[in-house]
Motif scaffolding. Structure first.
Motif: not given
Ligand code: ADP
Ligand code: MG
Length: 133
Positions: A4-5, A34, A36-38
């Motif tokens: 959700k975050s 979307t 991916k890096t996060t």
């Protein structure tokens, strides 16, 4: 799974780190933005990487030392239609069984990835959540 975050994506990456059995290649599939890096930022933190993780979208690859040896190597082939010498870099890094490789936009190197690799797909929902497949 429902994310959700940004914080939940970081947590997912962090928890995923504890499940990894090396050697591993993780392919991340999902549109721009979307998360991916996060996910990789959370993963790196969970693996004990101290340095900040930034997107390799301009440098193609970024590599971080892991506390127990080996490296987390994060690729982003978005800007490369022809991976050229990055192919050798990828293949070399896959040979070291202590490494963890994560690949964003891996279409151009698809034939180089091990047949058995992990694929994590991230999709947007209409209300801004993300779904992990
Ligand atoms: P990618 O690498 O897939 O292009 P990034 O991880 O660089 O994406 O960027 C994702 C952006 O979306 C970040 O700015 C993050 O704050 C934001 N974001 C908003 N909601 C979420 C969520 N549920 N999961 C992950 N990121 C989210
Ligand atoms: Mg990215």
């Amino acid at each position: 799974m429902d994310i959700k975050s940004e914080q939940e994506m970081l947590n997912f990456g962090r928890e995923y780190a504890s499940k990894i059995v090396r050697p591993v290649v993780i392919e991340l599939v999902g549109d721009v933005g979307t998360g991916k890096t996060t996910f990789v930022r959370g993963l790196a933190e969970g693996l004990g990487v101290r340095e900040p993780v930034t997107s390799p979208s301009f440098t193609i690859s970024k590599s971080y030392a892991l506390p127990e040896g080996g490296r987390l190597i994060h690729y982003d082939f978005y800007r490369l239609s022809e991976p050229g010498i990055m192919k050798d870099d990828l293949v070399d890094n896959m040979k070291d069984e202590k490494n963890i490789l994560v690949v964003e936009w891996g279409e151009s190197v698809a034939e180089l990835l091990p047949k058995k690799h992990t694929k994590i797909e991230i999709e947007y929902t209409e209300d801004g959540r993300r779904i992990i497949i």
